[in-house]
Scaffold this active site. Structure first.
Site, PDB file in Angstrom:
ATOM      1  N   ASP A  71       0.864  -1.155   0.000  1.00  0.00           N
ATOM      2  CA  ASP A  71       0.000   0.000   0.000  1.00  0.00           C
ATOM      3  C   ASP A  71       0.913   1.220   0.000  1.00  0.00           C
ATOM      4  O   ASP A  71       2.041   1.162   0.484  1.00  0.00           O
ATOM      5  CB  ASP A  71      -0.924  -0.005   1.234  1.00  0.00           C
ATOM      6  CG  ASP A  71      -2.064   0.990   1.085  1.00  0.00           C
ATOM      7  OD1 ASP A  71      -2.922   1.037   1.966  1.00  0.00           O
ATOM      8  OD2 ASP A  71      -2.073   1.729   0.073  1.00  0.00           O
ATOM      9  N   SER A  72       0.376   2.335  -0.533  1.00  0.00           N
ATOM     10  CA  SER A  72       1.240   3.491  -0.829  1.00  0.00           C
ATOM     11  C   SER A  72       1.509   4.359   0.391  1.00  0.00           C
ATOM     12  O   SER A  72       2.374   5.233   0.360  1.00  0.00           O
ATOM     13  CB  SER A  72       0.534   4.374  -1.865  1.00  0.00           C
ATOM     14  OG  SER A  72      -0.721   4.771  -1.299  1.00  0.00           O
ATOM     15  N   GLY A  73       0.712   4.175   1.437  1.00  0.00           N
ATOM     16  CA  GLY A  73       0.864   5.062   2.580  1.00  0.00           C
ATOM     17  C   GLY A  73      -0.205   6.134   2.603  1.00  0.00           C
ATOM     18  O   GLY A  73      -0.364   6.832   3.593  1.00  0.00           O
ATOM     19  N   GLY A  74      -0.980   6.242   1.526  1.00  0.00           N
ATOM     20  CA  GLY A  74      -2.023   7.261   1.450  1.00  0.00           C
ATOM     21  C   GLY A  74      -2.938   7.195   2.664  1.00  0.00           C
ATOM     22  O   GLY A  74      -3.238   8.199   3.289  1.00  0.00           O
ATOM     23  N   PHE A  75      -3.356   6.036   3.011  1.00  0.00           N
ATOM     24  CA  PHE A  75      -4.292   5.842   4.132  1.00  0.00           C
ATOM     25  C   PHE A  75      -3.572   5.990   5.462  1.00  0.00           C
ATOM     26  O   PHE A  75      -4.043   6.645   6.382  1.00  0.00           O
ATOM     27  CB  PHE A  75      -4.890   4.431   4.024  1.00  0.00           C
ATOM     28  CG  PHE A  75      -5.862   4.068   5.106  1.00  0.00           C
ATOM     29  CD1 PHE A  75      -5.462   3.266   6.164  1.00  0.00           C
ATOM     30  CD2 PHE A  75      -7.169   4.532   5.068  1.00  0.00           C
ATOM     31  CE1 PHE A  75      -6.366   2.905   7.155  1.00  0.00           C
ATOM     32  CE2 PHE A  75      -8.075   4.180   6.051  1.00  0.00           C
ATOM     33  CZ  PHE A  75      -7.675   3.368   7.099  1.00  0.00           C
ATOM     34  N   ASP A 114      -2.668   8.178  -2.686  1.00  0.00           N
ATOM     35  CA  ASP A 114      -4.003   8.763  -2.800  1.00  0.00           C
ATOM     36  C   ASP A 114      -4.366   9.527  -1.530  1.00  0.00           C
ATOM     37  O   ASP A 114      -3.668   9.463  -0.518  1.00  0.00           O
ATOM     38  CB  ASP A 114      -5.026   7.652  -3.042  1.00  0.00           C
ATOM     39  CG  ASP A 114      -5.019   6.614  -1.918  1.00  0.00           C
ATOM     40  OD1 ASP A 114      -3.945   6.427  -1.306  1.00  0.00           O
ATOM     41  OD2 ASP A 114      -6.061   6.007  -1.643  1.00  0.00           O
ATOM     42  N   GLN A 154     -11.533   6.955  -5.198  1.00  0.00           N
ATOM     43  CA  GLN A 154     -12.050   7.580  -3.990  1.00  0.00           C
ATOM     44  C   GLN A 154     -13.476   8.091  -4.249  1.00  0.00           C
ATOM     45  O   GLN A 154     -14.152   7.572  -5.142  1.00  0.00           O
ATOM     46  CB  GLN A 154     -11.119   8.714  -3.539  1.00  0.00           C
ATOM     47  CG  GLN A 154      -9.750   8.236  -3.053  1.00  0.00           C
ATOM     48  CD  GLN A 154      -9.815   7.407  -1.785  1.00  0.00           C
ATOM     49  OE1 GLN A 154     -10.777   7.459  -1.021  1.00  0.00           O
ATOM     50  NE2 GLN A 154      -8.781   6.612  -1.528  1.00  0.00           N
ATOM     51  N   GLY A 205     -11.197   4.407   0.285  1.00  0.00           N
ATOM     52  CA  GLY A 205     -12.177   5.239   0.979  1.00  0.00           C
ATOM     53  C   GLY A 205     -13.310   4.476   1.618  1.00  0.00           C
ATOM     54  O   GLY A 205     -14.309   5.058   2.041  1.00  0.00           O
ATOM     55  N   ASP A 261      -7.873  -7.243   1.614  1.00  0.00           N
ATOM     56  CA  ASP A 261      -6.841  -7.336   2.648  1.00  0.00           C
ATOM     57  C   ASP A 261      -7.432  -6.821   3.951  1.00  0.00           C
ATOM     58  O   ASP A 261      -8.312  -5.928   3.920  1.00  0.00           O
ATOM     59  CB  ASP A 261      -5.618  -6.478   2.274  1.00  0.00           C
ATOM     60  CG  ASP A 261      -5.804  -5.034   2.727  1.00  0.00           C
ATOM     61  OD1 ASP A 261      -6.408  -4.253   1.965  1.00  0.00           O
ATOM     62  OD2 ASP A 261      -5.387  -4.707   3.868  1.00  0.00           O
ATOM     63  N   CYS A 265     -11.815 -27.088  10.950  1.00  0.00           N
ATOM     64  CA  CYS A 265     -10.597 -26.452  10.437  1.00  0.00           C
ATOM     65  C   CYS A 265      -9.422 -27.420  10.387  1.00  0.00           C
ATOM     66  O   CYS A 265      -9.239 -28.246  11.272  1.00  0.00           O
ATOM     67  CB  CYS A 265     -10.241 -25.256  11.327  1.00  0.00           C
ATOM     68  SG  CYS A 265      -8.813 -24.317  10.739  1.00  0.00           S
ATOM     69  N   CYS A 283      -6.202 -26.471  10.337  1.00  0.00           N
ATOM     70  CA  CYS A 283      -4.935 -25.810  10.673  1.00  0.00           C
ATOM     71  C   CYS A 283      -4.250 -26.484  11.862  1.00  0.00           C
ATOM     72  O   CYS A 283      -4.869 -27.226  12.637  1.00  0.00           O
ATOM     73  CB  CYS A 283      -5.172 -24.318  10.947  1.00  0.00           C
ATOM     74  SG  CYS A 283      -5.626 -23.913  12.629  1.00  0.00           S
ATOM     75  N   CYS A 298      -6.012 -26.034  15.300  1.00  0.00           N
ATOM     76  CA  CYS A 298      -7.233 -26.816  15.522  1.00  0.00           C
ATOM     77  C   CYS A 298      -6.965 -28.311  15.584  1.00  0.00           C
ATOM     78  O   CYS A 298      -7.735 -29.070  16.177  1.00  0.00           O
ATOM     79  CB  CYS A 298      -8.251 -26.505  14.434  1.00  0.00           C
ATOM     80  SG  CYS A 298      -8.805 -24.798  14.508  1.00  0.00           S
ATOM     81  N   HIS A 350      -4.648 -19.670  13.109  1.00  0.00           N
ATOM     82  CA  HIS A 350      -6.009 -20.150  12.809  1.00  0.00           C
ATOM     83  C   HIS A 350      -6.846 -19.092  12.085  1.00  0.00           C
ATOM     84  O   HIS A 350      -7.497 -19.386  11.073  1.00  0.00           O
ATOM     85  CB  HIS A 350      -6.736 -20.572  14.089  1.00  0.00           C
ATOM     86  CG  HIS A 350      -8.208 -20.717  13.836  1.00  0.00           C
ATOM     87  ND1 HIS A 350      -8.753 -21.798  13.170  1.00  0.00           N
ATOM     88  CD2 HIS A 350      -9.234 -19.858  14.061  1.00  0.00           C
ATOM     89  CE1 HIS A 350     -10.053 -21.626  13.027  1.00  0.00           C
ATOM     90  NE2 HIS A 350     -10.375 -20.453  13.550  1.00  0.00           N
TER      91      HIS A 350
HETATM   92  N1  LIG Z   1      -3.994   3.724  -0.013  1.00  0.00           N
HETATM   93  C1  LIG Z   1      -5.154   3.433   0.614  1.00  0.00           C
HETATM   94  N2  LIG Z   1      -5.173   2.456   1.551  1.00  0.00           N
HETATM   95  C2  LIG Z   1      -6.341   2.180   2.220  1.00  0.00           C
HETATM   96  C3  LIG Z   1      -6.338   1.224   3.263  1.00  0.00           C
HETATM   97  C4  LIG Z   1      -7.520   0.995   3.967  1.00  0.00           C
HETATM   98  N3  LIG Z   1      -7.783   0.202   5.058  1.00  0.00           N
HETATM   99  C5  LIG Z   1      -9.084   0.418   5.336  1.00  0.00           C
HETATM  100  N4  LIG Z   1      -9.755  -0.113   6.358  1.00  0.00           N
HETATM  101  C6  LIG Z   1      -9.113  -0.925   7.377  1.00  0.00           C
HETATM  102  C7  LIG Z   1     -10.022  -0.766   8.566  1.00  0.00           C
HETATM  103  C8  LIG Z   1      -9.718  -1.718   9.661  1.00  0.00           C
HETATM  104  C9  LIG Z   1      -8.772  -1.383  10.641  1.00  0.00           C
HETATM  105  C10 LIG Z   1      -8.535  -2.273  11.691  1.00  0.00           C
HETATM  106  C11 LIG Z   1      -9.234  -3.489  11.776  1.00  0.00           C
HETATM  107  C12 LIG Z   1      -8.939  -4.420  12.894  1.00  0.00           C
HETATM  108  C13 LIG Z   1     -10.143  -4.688  13.813  1.00  0.00           C
HETATM  109  O1  LIG Z   1     -10.642  -3.517  14.339  1.00  0.00           O
HETATM  110  C14 LIG Z   1     -10.170  -3.809  10.786  1.00  0.00           C
HETATM  111  C15 LIG Z   1     -10.418  -2.928   9.724  1.00  0.00           C
HETATM  112  N5  LIG Z   1      -9.673   1.293   4.480  1.00  0.00           N
HETATM  113  C16 LIG Z   1      -8.712   1.681   3.616  1.00  0.00           C
HETATM  114  C17 LIG Z   1      -8.729   2.609   2.579  1.00  0.00           C
HETATM  115  C18 LIG Z   1      -7.539   2.872   1.894  1.00  0.00           C
HETATM  116  C19 LIG Z   1      -7.472   3.893   0.857  1.00  0.00           C
HETATM  117  O2  LIG Z   1      -8.484   4.557   0.533  1.00  0.00           O
HETATM  118  N6  LIG Z   1      -6.282   4.135   0.280  1.00  0.00           N
HETATM  119 ZN   LIG Z   2      -7.914 -23.699  12.729  1.00  0.00          ZN
END
Ligand SMILES: Nc1nc2cc3nc(NCCc4ccc(CCO)cc4)[nH]c3cc2c(=O)[nH]1
Ligand SMILES: [Zn+2]
Length: 372
Positions: free
Chosen positions: A93-97, A147, A189, A216, A266, A304, A306, A309, A335
């Site tokens: 991932d680019s780091g945008g988020f 982004d 976005q 987003g 992911d 499961c 794994c 389990c 798991h």
């Molecule tokens: N570059 C870029 N990367 C992203 C990564 C992201 N990751 C998310 N959501 C993850 C949310 C998330 C965070 C923690 C947990 C653990 C349990 O609480 C689960 C989901 N939305 C996202 C949006 C973007 C995005 O627009 N641009």
């Molecule tokens: Zn398992």
């Protein structure tokens, strides 16, 4: 062409499709769940564990690796694959988020983002060109454009400005991207606004990326809102390019995302929640800290395959969690990641047999989701 995506079979009743992505470090079937290895490690799991549970591609994060240990060091190590001894595909991932969600933000300009490190408060600047330079040095097979991901909720004007900036930055990422052996994905976005989502998609389609991230989302919006955006957007996306829903997710979101045409996912959920003692099983969530498991000598998930389990009881896992033993994180992470990888294997099988909706209903019934 070192990157290729092919659709193998389309579902007759939904937007789902079975596909395969080819990269310089190997190919994998889609729909796929990608375990997150933010700092060049999927927390508590070795590459050997990941291969044992059939992980095909993992994520790493530009923002984190830029701050520590530094991308020049990883370049000197021969790139991320060598540095972490993972010879299968990697996506960065680019780091945008992360910059927007982790760093102490100083300023966003059209040039790039000035921020302070969440580690030591040191000052930094990342531009689209800098993000691509870092991702080129890390050497992942799929790299994401830099982004601007707006929070939820977000007003229309702010979301609109972020879409325009994201498109300008996507153009700059494409111009800066050198390596033929890395596939650069654009990121769509537009927050929860249909017209902005289409505008973002159209502007990115002009740049003809080999794949597209749907950004987003999974930023706190209700799940039905996310599903609605997917239903509106995905039919307008090219069929011959992978769609990657970023940051998703939980079992229900994976199934509902696949049904709407998503190919790649992911999420840190399986490893992050494992460290709290929460396990996902075929019969729903199991919070191992809870008293009922104190004398429960049955496997975590009887369905499961794994290592956890097959070899340990819930009572033993509860003991490890209560005693804050490191092995708790290891066994429950193994798991949980296997659970989501197995879910995607079952989803792909259901698409092959054209019975995805039946699979969804039976999974939800067993897992305990109220269907609607
Ligand atoms: N570059 C870029 N990367 C992203 C990564 C992201 N990751 C998310 N959501 C993850 C949310 C998330 C965070 C923690 C947990 C653990 C349990 O609480 C689960 C989901 N939305 C996202 C949006 C973007 C995005 O627009 N641009
Ligand atoms: Zn398992």
């Amino acid at each position: 062409m070192s990157f290729k995506f092919e659709v193998i079979k389309e579902c007759s009743k939904t937007g789902a499709r079975l596909g395969r992505i080819y990269t310089p470090h190997g190919s994998f079937e889609t729909p796929i769940f990608m375990p997150v290895g933010t700092q060049a490690t999927v927390k508590a799991l070795t590459p050997r564990d990941l291969k044992e549970i059939n992980a095909q591609i993992i994520l790493a994060n530009t923002y984190h690796l830029y701050l520590r240990p530094g991308y020049e060091l990883i370049r000197q190590a021969g790139g991320l694959h060598k540095f972490m001894n993972w010879d299968r595909p990697i996506l960065t991932d680019s780091g945008g988020f992360q910059v927007f969600s982790l760093a102490d933000l100083r300023e966003i300009t059209d040039e790039g983002v000035y921020f302070r490190s969440h580690l030591d408060g040191s000052k930094h600047f990342i531009s689209p060109e800098k993000a691509i330079e870092i991702e080129n040095a890390l050497g992942a097979d799929i790299i994401m454009a830099f982004d601007e991901c707006v929070p939820y909720p977000c007003d229309y004007e702010t979301a609109k400005d972020a879409v325009e900036r994201t498109s300008r930055w996507a153009r700059r990422c494409k111009a800066a991207h050198q390596r033929e052996d890395q596939a650069l994905f654009g990121i769509i976005q537009g927050s929860v606004f249909r017209d902005l989502r289409m505008r973002s998609l159209e502007q990115l389609l002009e740049l003809d990326f080999p794949g597209y991230g749907i950004g987003g989302l999974s930023v706190g919006e209700p799940k039905p809102v996310m599903y609605e955006i997917l239903e509106h957007m995905i039919p307008a996306m090219p069929k011959d390019k992978p769609r990657y829903l970023m940051g998703v997710g939980s079992p229900d979101c994976l199934i509902e995302g696949v049904i709407r045409g998503v190919d790649m996912f992911d999420c840190v959920l399986p490893t992050r929640t494992a460290r709290t003692g929460l396990a996902m099983t075929s019969r729903g969530k199991v919070m191992l800290r809870n008293a009922p498991y104190q004398r429960d000598f049955s496997p975590l998930d009887p369905e499961c395959d794994c290592y956890t389990c097959q070899n340990f009881s819930r009572a033993y896992l509860r003991h490890l969690v209560k005693a804050r033993e490191i092995l708790a994180a290891i066994l429950i992470s193994l798991h949980n990641v296997r659970f989501l990888i197995r879910l995607m294997e079952e989803i792909r099988e259901a698409i092959r047999n054209d019975r995805l909706l039946e699979y969804r209903d039976s999974f939800f019934e067993k897992y305990g989701y109220n269907n609607k």
